[in-house]
Design a protein around this motif. Structure first.
Motif, PDB file in Angstrom:
ATOM      1  N   ILE A   9       0.838  -1.201   0.000  1.00 26.53           N
ATOM      2  CA  ILE A   9       0.000   0.000   0.000  1.00 26.53           C
ATOM      3  C   ILE A   9       0.874   1.252   0.000  1.00 26.53           C
ATOM      4  N   ALA A  10       1.966   1.234   0.765  1.00 25.77           N
ATOM      5  CA  ALA A  10       2.848   2.394   0.833  1.00 25.77           C
ATOM      6  C   ALA A  10       3.455   2.697  -0.539  1.00 25.77           C
ATOM      7  N   ALA A  11       3.925   1.673  -1.232  1.00 27.31           N
ATOM      8  CA  ALA A  11       4.544   1.878  -2.542  1.00 27.31           C
ATOM      9  C   ALA A  11       3.524   2.354  -3.574  1.00 27.31           C
ATOM     10  N   TRP A  12       2.376   1.727  -3.611  1.00 23.05           N
ATOM     11  CA  TRP A  12       1.345   2.116  -4.573  1.00 23.05           C
ATOM     12  C   TRP A  12       0.875   3.547  -4.329  1.00 23.05           C
ATOM     13  N   THR A  13       0.729   3.941  -3.078  1.00 18.10           N
ATOM     14  CA  THR A  13       0.295   5.299  -2.763  1.00 18.10           C
ATOM     15  C   THR A  13       1.344   6.312  -3.203  1.00 18.10           C
ATOM     16  N   ALA A  14       2.605   6.051  -2.879  1.00 14.45           N
ATOM     17  CA  ALA A  14       3.681   6.971  -3.258  1.00 14.45           C
ATOM     18  C   ALA A  14       3.769   7.121  -4.775  1.00 14.45           C
ATOM     19  N   VAL A  15       3.705   6.013  -5.492  1.00 11.37           N
ATOM     20  CA  VAL A  15       3.811   6.062  -6.955  1.00 11.37           C
ATOM     21  C   VAL A  15       2.594   6.739  -7.574  1.00 11.37           C
ATOM     22  N   ALA A  50       4.227  10.556   1.921  1.00  9.88           N
ATOM     23  CA  ALA A  50       3.110   9.635   2.155  1.00  9.88           C
ATOM     24  C   ALA A  50       3.597   8.191   2.149  1.00  9.88           C
ATOM     25  N   GLY A  51       4.482   7.848   1.225  1.00 11.42           N
ATOM     26  CA  GLY A  51       5.027   6.489   1.181  1.00 11.42           C
ATOM     27  C   GLY A  51       5.823   6.150   2.426  1.00 11.42           C
ATOM     28  N   ILE A  52       6.637   7.076   2.875  1.00  9.45           N
ATOM     29  CA  ILE A  52       7.447   6.841   4.076  1.00  9.45           C
ATOM     30  C   ILE A  52       6.553   6.701   5.310  1.00  9.45           C
ATOM     31  N   VAL A  53       5.577   7.582   5.442  1.00 17.83           N
ATOM     32  CA  VAL A  53       4.676   7.531   6.600  1.00 17.83           C
ATOM     33  C   VAL A  53       3.895   6.216   6.611  1.00 17.83           C
ATOM     34  N   LEU A  54       3.373   5.809   5.457  1.00 22.26           N
ATOM     35  CA  LEU A  54       2.624   4.549   5.394  1.00 22.26           C
ATOM     36  C   LEU A  54       3.523   3.344   5.672  1.00 22.26           C
ATOM     37  N   GLY A  58       3.307   0.543   8.982  1.00 22.59           N
ATOM     38  CA  GLY A  58       3.132  -0.889   8.819  1.00 22.59           C
ATOM     39  C   GLY A  58       2.538  -1.318   7.491  1.00 22.59           C
ATOM     40  N   TYR A  59       2.396  -0.407   6.554  1.00 20.38           N
ATOM     41  CA  TYR A  59       1.814  -0.739   5.257  1.00 20.38           C
ATOM     42  C   TYR A  59       2.874  -0.962   4.176  1.00 20.38           C
ATOM     43  N   GLY A  60       4.129  -1.031   4.567  1.00 21.49           N
ATOM     44  CA  GLY A  60       5.222  -1.275   3.631  1.00 21.49           C
ATOM     45  C   GLY A  60       5.699  -2.720   3.714  1.00 21.49           C
ATOM     46  N   ALA A  61       6.815  -2.997   3.063  1.00 21.44           N
ATOM     47  CA  ALA A  61       7.398  -4.336   3.095  1.00 21.44           C
ATOM     48  C   ALA A  61       7.949  -4.611   4.492  1.00 21.44           C
ATOM     49  N   PRO A  62       7.850  -5.845   4.955  1.00 20.93           N
ATOM     50  CA  PRO A  62       8.412  -6.177   6.269  1.00 20.93           C
ATOM     51  C   PRO A  62       9.926  -5.975   6.276  1.00 20.93           C
ATOM     52  N   LYS A  63      10.456  -5.618   7.438  1.00 15.82           N
ATOM     53  CA  LYS A  63      11.895  -5.350   7.571  1.00 15.82           C
ATOM     54  C   LYS A  63      12.741  -6.576   7.236  1.00 15.82           C
ATOM     55  N   ASN A  64      12.265  -7.759   7.540  1.00 15.80           N
ATOM     56  CA  ASN A  64      13.061  -8.970   7.321  1.00 15.80           C
ATOM     57  C   ASN A  64      12.784  -9.615   5.974  1.00 15.80           C
ATOM     58  N   ALA A  65      12.091  -8.944   5.060  1.00 19.02           N
ATOM     59  CA  ALA A  65      11.742  -9.535   3.765  1.00 19.02           C
ATOM     60  C   ALA A  65      12.986  -9.848   2.945  1.00 19.02           C
ATOM     61  N   LEU A  66      13.982  -8.974   2.970  1.00 23.87           N
ATOM     62  CA  LEU A  66      15.190  -9.222   2.200  1.00 23.87           C
ATOM     63  C   LEU A  66      16.096 -10.243   2.875  1.00 23.87           C
TER      64      LEU A  66
END
Length: 74
Positions: A9-15, A50-54, A58-66
């Protein structure tokens, strides 16, 4: 690469907001409307914030995804 790379959601909103800013700014340039152009320019950092805030909410990728996709030993 993470399985949800850019699919949050964070990425889609920012883009979406940034794209809207480019479109509005482009329309302002074509119409010789400096007010419209600068509104479009102002939307670009708004999209980034907006992307950073989202993402922090908690609406971004999880920290341990990579980390979960790294080969053993790294």
């Amino acid at each position: 690469m993470a399985d949800n790379h850019g699919n949050t959601i964070a990425a889609w909103t920012a883009v979406t907001i940034a794209t809207l800013g480019f479109v509005v700014g482009g329309i302002g340039l074509m119409a010789y409307s400096w007010i419209t152009f600068w509104i479009g320019v102002a939307l670009l950092p708004i999209g980034a914030v907006a992307g950073i805030v989202l993402a922090k909410a908690g609406y971004g990728a999880p920290k341990n995804a990579l980390k979960s996709r790294q080969p053993a030993g790294h």
